[in-house]
Scaffold this motif. Structure first.
Motif, PDB file in Angstrom:
ATOM      1  N   GLY A 171       0.792  -1.224   0.000  1.00  0.00           N
ATOM      2  CA  GLY A 171       0.000   0.000   0.000  1.00  0.00           C
ATOM      3  C   GLY A 171       0.823   1.272   0.000  1.00  0.00           C
ATOM      4  O   GLY A 171       0.275   2.362  -0.153  1.00  0.00           O
ATOM      5  N   THR A 172       2.154   1.161   0.165  1.00  0.00           N
ATOM      6  CA  THR A 172       3.014   2.347   0.131  1.00  0.00           C
ATOM      7  C   THR A 172       3.036   2.936  -1.275  1.00  0.00           C
ATOM      8  O   THR A 172       3.202   2.220  -2.259  1.00  0.00           O
ATOM      9  CB  THR A 172       4.459   1.989   0.548  1.00  0.00           C
ATOM     10  OG1 THR A 172       4.442   1.502   1.888  1.00  0.00           O
ATOM     11  CG2 THR A 172       5.366   3.205   0.462  1.00  0.00           C
ATOM     12  N   ARG A 173       2.867   4.252  -1.367  1.00  0.00           N
ATOM     13  CA  ARG A 173       2.938   4.923  -2.672  1.00  0.00           C
ATOM     14  C   ARG A 173       4.324   5.523  -2.876  1.00  0.00           C
ATOM     15  O   ARG A 173       4.934   6.054  -1.948  1.00  0.00           O
ATOM     16  CB  ARG A 173       1.855   6.005  -2.778  1.00  0.00           C
ATOM     17  CG  ARG A 173       0.466   5.427  -2.961  1.00  0.00           C
ATOM     18  CD  ARG A 173      -0.565   6.499  -3.228  1.00  0.00           C
ATOM     19  NE  ARG A 173      -0.764   7.322  -2.058  1.00  0.00           N
ATOM     20  CZ  ARG A 173      -0.668   8.642  -2.047  1.00  0.00           C
ATOM     21  NH1 ARG A 173      -0.329   9.286  -3.154  1.00  0.00           N
ATOM     22  NH2 ARG A 173      -0.886   9.329  -0.948  1.00  0.00           N
ATOM     23  N   LEU A 174       4.804   5.424  -4.131  1.00  0.00           N
ATOM     24  CA  LEU A 174       6.143   5.894  -4.473  1.00  0.00           C
ATOM     25  C   LEU A 174       6.113   6.617  -5.810  1.00  0.00           C
ATOM     26  O   LEU A 174       5.169   6.442  -6.600  1.00  0.00           O
ATOM     27  CB  LEU A 174       7.135   4.720  -4.564  1.00  0.00           C
ATOM     28  CG  LEU A 174       7.149   3.686  -3.435  1.00  0.00           C
ATOM     29  CD1 LEU A 174       6.382   2.442  -3.868  1.00  0.00           C
ATOM     30  CD2 LEU A 174       8.578   3.296  -3.064  1.00  0.00           C
ATOM     31  N   LEU A 175       7.157   7.403  -6.087  1.00  0.00           N
ATOM     32  CA  LEU A 175       7.375   8.002  -7.397  1.00  0.00           C
ATOM     33  C   LEU A 175       8.592   7.341  -8.032  1.00  0.00           C
ATOM     34  O   LEU A 175       9.637   7.198  -7.385  1.00  0.00           O
ATOM     35  CB  LEU A 175       7.598   9.512  -7.287  1.00  0.00           C
ATOM     36  CG  LEU A 175       6.374  10.376  -6.990  1.00  0.00           C
ATOM     37  CD1 LEU A 175       6.778  11.844  -6.941  1.00  0.00           C
ATOM     38  CD2 LEU A 175       5.263  10.175  -8.012  1.00  0.00           C
ATOM     39  N   VAL A 176       8.468   6.931  -9.287  1.00  0.00           N
ATOM     40  CA  VAL A 176       9.560   6.260  -9.997  1.00  0.00           C
ATOM     41  C   VAL A 176      10.623   7.275 -10.385  1.00  0.00           C
ATOM     42  O   VAL A 176      10.328   8.311 -10.991  1.00  0.00           O
ATOM     43  CB  VAL A 176       9.030   5.544 -11.248  1.00  0.00           C
ATOM     44  CG1 VAL A 176      10.176   4.957 -12.062  1.00  0.00           C
ATOM     45  CG2 VAL A 176       8.030   4.457 -10.854  1.00  0.00           C
ATOM     46  N   LEU A 177      11.887   6.962 -10.032  1.00  0.00           N
ATOM     47  CA  LEU A 177      13.011   7.840 -10.353  1.00  0.00           C
ATOM     48  C   LEU A 177      13.876   7.280 -11.475  1.00  0.00           C
ATOM     49  O   LEU A 177      14.465   8.037 -12.255  1.00  0.00           O
ATOM     50  CB  LEU A 177      13.871   8.082  -9.107  1.00  0.00           C
ATOM     51  CG  LEU A 177      13.170   8.717  -7.903  1.00  0.00           C
ATOM     52  CD1 LEU A 177      14.150   8.875  -6.750  1.00  0.00           C
ATOM     53  CD2 LEU A 177      12.550  10.063  -8.272  1.00  0.00           C
ATOM     54  N   ALA A 178      14.024   5.954 -11.545  1.00  0.00           N
ATOM     55  CA  ALA A 178      14.837   5.319 -12.583  1.00  0.00           C
ATOM     56  C   ALA A 178      14.363   3.886 -12.764  1.00  0.00           C
ATOM     57  O   ALA A 178      13.881   3.255 -11.817  1.00  0.00           O
ATOM     58  CB  ALA A 178      16.320   5.353 -12.210  1.00  0.00           C
ATOM     59  N   VAL A 179      14.505   3.364 -13.991  1.00  0.00           N
ATOM     60  CA  VAL A 179      14.024   2.021 -14.311  1.00  0.00           C
ATOM     61  C   VAL A 179      15.117   1.232 -15.025  1.00  0.00           C
ATOM     62  O   VAL A 179      15.707   1.718 -15.998  1.00  0.00           O
ATOM     63  CB  VAL A 179      12.767   2.076 -15.213  1.00  0.00           C
ATOM     64  CG1 VAL A 179      12.271   0.657 -15.521  1.00  0.00           C
ATOM     65  CG2 VAL A 179      11.662   2.893 -14.573  1.00  0.00           C
ATOM     66  N   THR A 180      15.413   0.035 -14.531  1.00  0.00           N
ATOM     67  CA  THR A 180      16.270  -0.920 -15.221  1.00  0.00           C
ATOM     68  C   THR A 180      15.556  -2.265 -15.232  1.00  0.00           C
ATOM     69  O   THR A 180      14.485  -2.416 -14.628  1.00  0.00           O
ATOM     70  CB  THR A 180      17.639  -1.062 -14.530  1.00  0.00           C
ATOM     71  OG1 THR A 180      17.455  -1.695 -13.252  1.00  0.00           O
ATOM     72  CG2 THR A 180      18.307   0.292 -14.339  1.00  0.00           C
ATOM     73  N   ASP A 181      16.156  -3.272 -15.871  1.00  0.00           N
ATOM     74  CA  ASP A 181      15.510  -4.584 -15.951  1.00  0.00           C
ATOM     75  C   ASP A 181      15.441  -5.284 -14.601  1.00  0.00           C
ATOM     76  O   ASP A 181      14.559  -6.114 -14.375  1.00  0.00           O
ATOM     77  CB  ASP A 181      16.260  -5.477 -16.946  1.00  0.00           C
ATOM     78  CG  ASP A 181      16.061  -5.017 -18.385  1.00  0.00           C
ATOM     79  OD1 ASP A 181      15.063  -4.319 -18.631  1.00  0.00           O
ATOM     80  OD2 ASP A 181      16.906  -5.353 -19.237  1.00  0.00           O
TER      81      ASP A 181
END
Length: 359
Positions: free
Chosen positions: A224-234
């Motif tokens: 249920g924790t909400r987050l903002l995506v900063l970087a994406v890798t595989d």
């Protein structure tokens, strides 16, 4: 939403540990909750009521204390507070509307001030102009996952930036080769049981996501924790927590093996994926306990469980911070002839409320 079985188990545990035959081993137990909100998840109304915590074997030893001040609502929002209280008790602007497909006819007349024809525009407006903090404080709530998915995909397309697509690895969690062979991977990719991430997870840097599993209590990474995506890798997603006391902390989310608990499936799905889901829109059940500065409610279909409509509205702080889009159907919208009043279903189990009020 906790089942009375949980209380029974804790009761037995404390009696054994403390070697004391009194309820909970003689320890003081504090329960917190609002009976106007959601009930334990079950397959039907009767099952939900049977699981309600007042069915605990020693419920009579509890003393009920009623909280009197609404802490979420902004100062000066007494009108909104009274309306919420009436909504939760099923007494606000209620009118009996004949509906042949429902067993009862309790519908609530939604005030014109909160209605809109485009909830996405009202809540998110110009996406490129919103700061991360503003994004974190906004959400659209829906009764069903399918409507959340439609809205999330629509909003993601409008969100600036490159789209990252991460595919899951799916299999049947079984040692029986014949059972595994009965369910090809193409079929497994198409299903998304409740509480599981999608096979095809689409993300962009800066989008809000919600965690679907408990990962690390010490770091604030719980379901249920909400987050903002900063970087994406595989293999890893870097994100920033935007709720609770760990707000502002940067964390790493790994891909992991997840298994389904859906009793309607004839097998256990094993999915290796990031335990995340977009949360521009999220279900009302998932939003319980959270507060937003701007709340949208998208009712493509009416609510279907006790307290859902109350929970949706009570995520907001005032009339000015909530907007509702009601899709007109034979079960909601303009249900009275020669009237422009907009109605939708409000489900309230009176016997649940009375079980606490009469204490």
């Amino acid at each position: 939403m906790a089942s009375y079985h949980v209380l029974n188990i804790v009761d037995d545990l404390l009696r054994d540990v403390c070697m004391d035959p009194r309820p909970f081993g003689g320890k003081c137990i504090l329960l917190g909750g609002d009976v106007k909100q959601l009930l334990p998840v079950a397959s039907g109304r009767v099952e939900q009521i049977e699981l309600f915590f007042t069915n605990y074997r020693f419920w009579r030893v509890f003393q009920v204390v009623h909280l009197m001040t609404h802490m979420r609502v902004n100062a000066g929002g007494e009108d909104f507070t009274r309306w919420l209280e009436d909504l939760g008790r099923g007494t606000t602007n209620t009118q009996i509307v004949k509906d042949k497909d429902t067993k009862d006819g309790d519908f609530v007349n939604l005030p014109d001030r909160c209605l809109t024809v485009d909830v996405v525009r009202e809540i998110y407006g110009q996406l490129h102009a919103l700061t991360p903090q503003q994004l974190a404080q906004r959400a659209i709530l829906c009764p069903k996952n399918e409507h959340c998915n439609l809205l999330n995909d629509k909003i993601l397309e409008s969100f600036p930036g490159k789209t990252f697509v991460i595919h899951s690895n799916d299999s049947v969690a079984s040692g029986d080769e014949d059972e595994v062979a009965n369910f090809p991977e193409e079929y497994l990719n198409r299903i998304t049981p409740s509480g599981m991430p999608h096979h095809k997870l689409k993300l962009k840097v800066g989008v809000p996501v919600i965690l679907l599993r408990n990962l690390c209590l010490e770091d604030g990474l719980i379901n249920g924790t909400r987050l903002l995506v900063l970087a994406v890798t595989d293999m890893l997603i870097t994100a920033e927590i935007v709720t609770g006391r760990f707000c502002g902390r940067r964390v790493l989310i790994p891909r992991m093996d997840l298994t389904s608990s859906d009793q309607n499936l004839p097998f256990v799905l094993k999915r290796r994926q990031f335990p995340l889901k977009l949360c521009f829109a999220l279900t009302i059940n998932k939003a319980q306990g959270q507060t937003f500065e701007r709340v949208g409610i998208y009712l493509a279909s009416p609510v279907f469980s006790h307290g859902q409509l109350y929970v949706a509205f009570s995520r907001a702080r005032s009339w000015n911070s909530v907007k509702v889009e009601v899709v007109k159907t034979k079960h909601q919208g303009y249900l009275l002839k020669s009237s422009k009043k907009v109605f939708t279903k409000n489900i309230v189990f009176g016997n649940i409320l009375n079980s606490i009020q009469n204490e």
